[in-house]
Motif scaffolding. Structure first.
Motif, PDB file in Angstrom:
ATOM      1  N   UNK A   4       0.615  -1.150   0.133  1.00  0.00           N
ATOM      2  CA  UNK A   4      -0.079   0.000   0.031  1.00  0.00           C
ATOM      3  C   UNK A   4       0.735   1.281   0.085  1.00  0.00           C
ATOM      4  N   UNK A   5       1.948   1.318   0.405  1.00  0.00           N
ATOM      5  CA  UNK A   5       2.940   2.394   0.564  1.00  0.00           C
ATOM      6  C   UNK A   5       3.687   2.511  -0.606  1.00  0.00           C
ATOM      7  N   UNK A   6       4.085   1.276  -1.315  1.00  0.00           N
ATOM      8  CA  UNK A   6       4.951   1.118  -2.573  1.00  0.00           C
ATOM      9  C   UNK A   6       4.034   1.739  -3.687  1.00  0.00           C
ATOM     10  N   UNK A   7       2.544   1.584  -3.702  1.00  0.00           N
ATOM     11  CA  UNK A   7       1.764   1.982  -4.685  1.00  0.00           C
ATOM     12  C   UNK A   7       0.943   3.094  -4.043  1.00  0.00           C
ATOM     13  N   UNK A   8       1.567   3.721  -3.228  1.00  0.00           N
ATOM     14  CA  UNK A   8       0.527   4.923  -2.797  1.00  0.00           C
ATOM     15  C   UNK A   8      -0.094   5.880  -3.729  1.00  0.00           C
ATOM     16  N   UNK A   9      -0.971   6.591  -3.534  1.00  0.00           N
ATOM     17  CA  UNK A   9      -1.798   7.569  -4.400  1.00  0.00           C
ATOM     18  C   UNK A   9      -2.102   8.624  -3.669  1.00  0.00           C
ATOM     19  N   UNK A  10      -0.921   9.427  -3.427  1.00  0.00           N
ATOM     20  CA  UNK A  10      -1.335  10.709  -2.638  1.00  0.00           C
ATOM     21  C   UNK A  10      -2.078  11.843  -3.492  1.00  0.00           C
ATOM     22  N   UNK A  11      -2.734  12.762  -2.608  1.00  0.00           N
ATOM     23  CA  UNK A  11      -3.521  13.745  -3.244  1.00  0.00           C
ATOM     24  C   UNK A  11      -2.794  14.636  -4.126  1.00  0.00           C
ATOM     25  N   UNK A 135     -14.378  -4.272   4.258  1.00  0.00           N
ATOM     26  CA  UNK A 135     -13.206  -5.220   4.112  1.00  0.00           C
ATOM     27  C   UNK A 135     -12.838  -5.445   2.515  1.00  0.00           C
ATOM     28  N   UNK A 136     -13.623  -5.026   1.291  1.00  0.00           N
ATOM     29  CA  UNK A 136     -13.256  -4.931   0.266  1.00  0.00           C
ATOM     30  C   UNK A 136     -12.446  -3.698   0.056  1.00  0.00           C
ATOM     31  N   UNK A 137     -12.954  -2.648   0.519  1.00  0.00           N
ATOM     32  CA  UNK A 137     -12.178  -1.349   0.401  1.00  0.00           C
ATOM     33  C   UNK A 137     -10.903  -1.205   1.197  1.00  0.00           C
ATOM     34  N   UNK A 138     -10.573  -1.937   2.389  1.00  0.00           N
ATOM     35  CA  UNK A 138      -9.371  -2.122   2.721  1.00  0.00           C
ATOM     36  C   UNK A 138      -8.426  -2.867   1.989  1.00  0.00           C
ATOM     37  N   UNK A 139      -8.880  -4.088   1.600  1.00  0.00           N
ATOM     38  CA  UNK A 139      -8.028  -4.941   0.792  1.00  0.00           C
ATOM     39  C   UNK A 139      -7.758  -4.435  -0.687  1.00  0.00           C
ATOM     40  N   UNK A 140      -8.672  -3.635  -1.324  1.00  0.00           N
ATOM     41  CA  UNK A 140      -8.501  -3.105  -2.698  1.00  0.00           C
ATOM     42  C   UNK A 140      -7.297  -2.104  -2.316  1.00  0.00           C
ATOM     43  N   UNK A 374       3.952  -3.277 -13.225  1.00  0.00           N
ATOM     44  CA  UNK A 374       3.468  -4.280 -12.245  1.00  0.00           C
ATOM     45  C   UNK A 374       3.173  -5.404 -12.941  1.00  0.00           C
ATOM     46  N   UNK A 375       3.342  -5.385 -14.399  1.00  0.00           N
ATOM     47  CA  UNK A 375       3.214  -6.558 -15.353  1.00  0.00           C
ATOM     48  C   UNK A 375       3.726  -6.423 -16.632  1.00  0.00           C
ATOM     49  N   UNK A 376       4.475  -7.625 -17.198  1.00  0.00           N
ATOM     50  CA  UNK A 376       5.064  -7.493 -18.197  1.00  0.00           C
ATOM     51  C   UNK A 376       4.633  -9.022 -18.970  1.00  0.00           C
ATOM     52  N   UNK A 377       4.261  -8.915 -20.456  1.00  0.00           N
ATOM     53  CA  UNK A 377       3.725 -10.034 -20.840  1.00  0.00           C
ATOM     54  C   UNK A 377       2.933 -10.926 -20.454  1.00  0.00           C
ATOM     55  N   UNK A 378       1.760 -10.342 -19.896  1.00  0.00           N
ATOM     56  CA  UNK A 378       0.872 -10.988 -19.228  1.00  0.00           C
ATOM     57  C   UNK A 378       0.856 -11.695 -18.068  1.00  0.00           C
ATOM     58  N   UNK A 379       2.099 -11.452 -17.293  1.00  0.00           N
ATOM     59  CA  UNK A 379       2.601 -11.688 -16.004  1.00  0.00           C
ATOM     60  C   UNK A 379       2.870 -10.917 -14.952  1.00  0.00           C
ATOM     61  N   UNK A 380       2.310 -11.147 -13.799  1.00  0.00           N
ATOM     62  CA  UNK A 380       2.751  -9.826 -12.713  1.00  0.00           C
ATOM     63  C   UNK A 380       4.287 -10.043 -12.529  1.00  0.00           C
ATOM     64  N   UNK A 381       4.768  -8.714 -12.261  1.00  0.00           N
ATOM     65  CA  UNK A 381       6.082  -8.698 -11.916  1.00  0.00           C
ATOM     66  C   UNK A 381       6.244  -8.180 -10.219  1.00  0.00           C
ATOM     67  N   UNK A 382       5.134  -8.131  -9.510  1.00  0.00           N
ATOM     68  CA  UNK A 382       5.329  -7.564  -8.186  1.00  0.00           C
ATOM     69  C   UNK A 382       4.578  -8.759  -7.360  1.00  0.00           C
ATOM     70  N   UNK A 383       4.812  -8.968  -6.303  1.00  0.00           N
ATOM     71  CA  UNK A 383       3.945  -9.802  -5.396  1.00  0.00           C
ATOM     72  C   UNK A 383       3.240  -9.026  -4.435  1.00  0.00           C
ATOM     73  N   UNK A 384       1.738  -9.355  -4.298  1.00  0.00           N
ATOM     74  CA  UNK A 384       0.862  -8.651  -3.447  1.00  0.00           C
ATOM     75  C   UNK A 384       0.666  -9.564  -2.384  1.00  0.00           C
ATOM     76  N   UNK A 385       0.451  -8.745  -0.929  1.00  0.00           N
ATOM     77  CA  UNK A 385       0.577  -9.306   0.243  1.00  0.00           C
ATOM     78  C   UNK A 385      -0.935 -10.033   0.541  1.00  0.00           C
ATOM     79  N   UNK A 386      -1.128 -10.959   1.257  1.00  0.00           N
ATOM     80  CA  UNK A 386      -2.308 -11.688   1.676  1.00  0.00           C
ATOM     81  C   UNK A 386      -3.091 -10.709   2.482  1.00  0.00           C
ATOM     82  N   UNK A 387      -4.367 -10.960   2.436  1.00  0.00           N
ATOM     83  CA  UNK A 387      -5.205 -10.197   3.359  1.00  0.00           C
ATOM     84  C   UNK A 387      -6.030 -11.166   4.071  1.00  0.00           C
TER      85      UNK A 387
END
Length: 609
Positions: A4-11, A135-140, A374-387
């Motif tokens: 969430x910090x790595x992909x932060x979307x600040x105002x 829950x949906x908001x927090x995970x997204x 975040x993705x190349x050639x149809x594959x994710x290049x980053x790992x996402x944490x579990x919720x």
């Protein structure tokens, strides 16, 4: 650093000094894309030889030469003359209907070029109430997606006299949800359109709470658009609607200031007809949007997400740049966030896709979200944490007892002979059904079905509050050729346990199987059981989406082998308990028909005139 910090979307206000300094060259860019063929959705043109400079999560520069902002630590991507377009946005989607959690949904769609969406989480809200939505908001929020949530407006979709949901949402809950942050973007589709038109206090109150919070309200209007009621609905503050199945539906909504959303889900193929509002009738596309409204996990793998919808629109004769506009800037403008998403312009979030080959092919080879690849050639290049989900979210199936074969007996008012009954007529690749009047045999005072009759029983059992509510009806065109049943806790929108089958014994077995799994889908025949566990609210799996796609494919194959050959059959069958869609539906309380006056409860047997 967390995701969430790595992909932060600040105002934007917090980013202005750095963005301006980067554009001047005084601060070096974090990312520069060179030699791009820019799909400019603002001007509707393709620009050659463009460079894009990014600072953190936002774009600082778009122009011919970004060399003045390149430093030792700047990541450089050579587009090599390929198209670069804004990340695609889904303007109407229920993540839960893809049967995967927000984390797995992000993994599935980011690699396809979808970088954001406007998600109406009314499925989980019908099960868990506002805590489910939260829950949906927090995970997204912990994914790279620009994920905007909508407050469920219709929980239940009609009222407690017609169906039983796990919660109830009213004006106070709507107002509360809008305090959670600006990414609570809108009021979700207002499915109780008769309630709006005829002044239902609860529905009007929810819209008022939305407008007072400075948000917009989404619609769901399925009456004909050629009379006064569409204007009454729009007068209620509804400014977007996805229930467009033909050109007239689009035209009449646009004429009244609405955004018309044209959907191409897995099992509802409405774009081909609705897009004719533009291709045949020349309607301006500024208020036309492409959406999914939803895609099954295997269709995400096999066909794609918004990339598939854009590609499909182009195949219907839409100019490629126009099709991209309908999945980017138009969508962002509809929800009032075009300053942040939907374009490749200075100050916008750096959500971009690089495409190989012809633009019309929509062949996404790289996805950039919030300034990160975040993705190349149809594959994710980053790992996402579990919720982690709380106990109540994964223990949501509450039946009063085990389901028995006798629960599916339909008592008749005569001892033997034949009666005329209402059957829900399923329509392949359409969300609506038809009321069909069919002859049924009565033996020993009960409806007696044979496989060759082409009918199945359809039952809904309440699973939230242990009320014991149950109703049983008939459905046609499921076309089981052998004794078979399917049970599911995905039964829009209240998501009670729904069972379809031509064998009472197999229906009971299927229902008990999904209850034991604490939610999911089970297809049962005399020789096997095929299961898809959906433990999160009985709606979603947190397993890798690739695994869920294969399990969903196995469900489809089991239905096909039993004789149900509809395209993405489960997506269509899961809607049969959604009372607000014409023409005939069933809930745990009974059989309901859409009429000119609204929703009316009707008996199974038709009285002879």
């Amino acid at each position: 650093m967390s995701t969430s910090q790595f992909f932060a979307r600040p105002h934007l206000a917090d980013c202005v000094p750095d963005l301006v300094a980067t554009a001047r060259g005084d601060k070096k860019a974090t990312l520069v894309i060179q030699n791009a063929k820019l799909v400019n959705v603002c001007s509707g043109e393709i620009q050659d030889g463009i460079s894009i400079g990014v600072q953190g999560s936002r774009i600082a520069f778009v122009g011919a030469d970004a060399s003045h902002m390149i430093g030792a630590d700047t990541k450089i991507i050579d587009a090599a003359g390929r198209y670069v377009a804004p990340g695609l946005l889904d303007g109407h989607c229920h993540i839960e209907s893809s049967q995967i959690t927000p984390t797995q949904f992000a993994r599935a769609v980011l690699s396809k070029g979808t970088t954001g969406g406007f998600f109406d989480a009314h499925e989980i809200t019908n099960v868990l109430g506002l805590p489910g939505l939260r829950l949906m908001l927090d995970e997204a929020r912990q994914t790279p997606l620009a994920a905007y949530m909508q407050v469920a407006s219709c929980v239940p979709s009609t009222g407690p006299d017609m169906e039983t949901a796990g919660a109830e949402i009213g004006p106070a809950e709507v107002a509360e949800a809008f305090t959670w942050g600006p990414d609570m973007i809108a009021l979700g589709e207002v499915m109780n359109f008769p309630g709006v038109v005829y002044g239902d206090e609860k529905m009007i109150g929810e819209i008022q709470a939305t407008l007072r919070a400075g948000r917009v309200a989404d619609g769901h209007f399925t009456w004909p658009v050629d009379d006064w009621r569409i204007s009454a609905y729009a007068a209620g503050g509804i400014t977007g609607d996805h229930e467009c199945v033909n050109a007239e539906d689009v035209i009449e909504r646009v004429r009244r200031g609405m955004y018309a959303k044209m959907r191409r889900g897995s099992a509802w193929h409405d774009v081909a007809e609705s897009i004719k509002a533009h291709t045949d009738y020349g309607i301006d596309t500024r208020r036309m949007m492409l959406v999914t409204d939803d895609r099954s996990p295997e269709s995400l793998v096999d066909e794609g997400h918004m990339d598939f919808v854009v590609r499909h629109a182009i195949s219907q004769g839409v100019r490629p740049v126009t099709a991209f506009q309908m999945a980017t800037i138009n969508t962002a403008e509809r929800f009032g966030v075009a300053r942040d998403v939907g374009t490749i312009t200075p100050a916008s979030f750096a959500d971009m896709i690089i495409l190989d080959g012809n633009l019309a092919d929509v062949n996404v080879v790289m996805t950039i979200a919030a300034g990160q690849v975040v993705a190349k050639n149809g594959k994710m290049t980053v790992e996402l944490p579990d919720f982690e989900y709380p106990h109540e979210a994964i223990n949501s199936v509450h039946l009063t007892r085990a389901v028995m074969e006798q629960d599916f007996v339909i008592e008749a008012p005569i001892e033997s002979g034949e009666l005329t009954a209402r059957a829900i007529g399923v329509r392949e690749n359409h969300v609506d059904t038809k009321e069909e009047l069919v002859p049924v045999r009565i033996e020993n005072g009960r409806v007696a079905l044979r496989v060759e009759d082409g009918l199945s029983k359809l039952a809904v059992i309440e699973r939230h509050k242990g009320t014991g509510n149950k109703s049983v009806g008939l459905v046609s065109h499921v076309d089981f050729k052998v004794p078979a049943a399917i049970a599911t806790t995905v039964a829009h929108d209240c998501h009670n346990v729904m069972i379809i089958g031509n064998s009472d014994a197999l229906m009971a077995k299927a229902a008990n199987t999904v209850a034991e799994m604490q939610g999911g889908i089970a297809v049962v025949t005399e020789d096997k059981i095929v299961k898809l566990p959906l433990p999160v609210a009985g709606l979603m799996s947190n397993a890798p989406f690739e695994q869920v796609a294969e399990q969903s494919r196995a469900v489809s194959q089991a239905l096909y082998q039993a004789g149900c050959t509809m395209n993405y059959a489960f997506m269509t069958l899961s809607l049969l308990a959604l009372v607000v869609i014409p023409e005939l539906r069933i809930s745990d309380i009974g059989l309901f028909k859409m009429t000119e006056q609204g929703f009316v409860k009707v008996p199974l047997f038709v009285e002879e005139q």
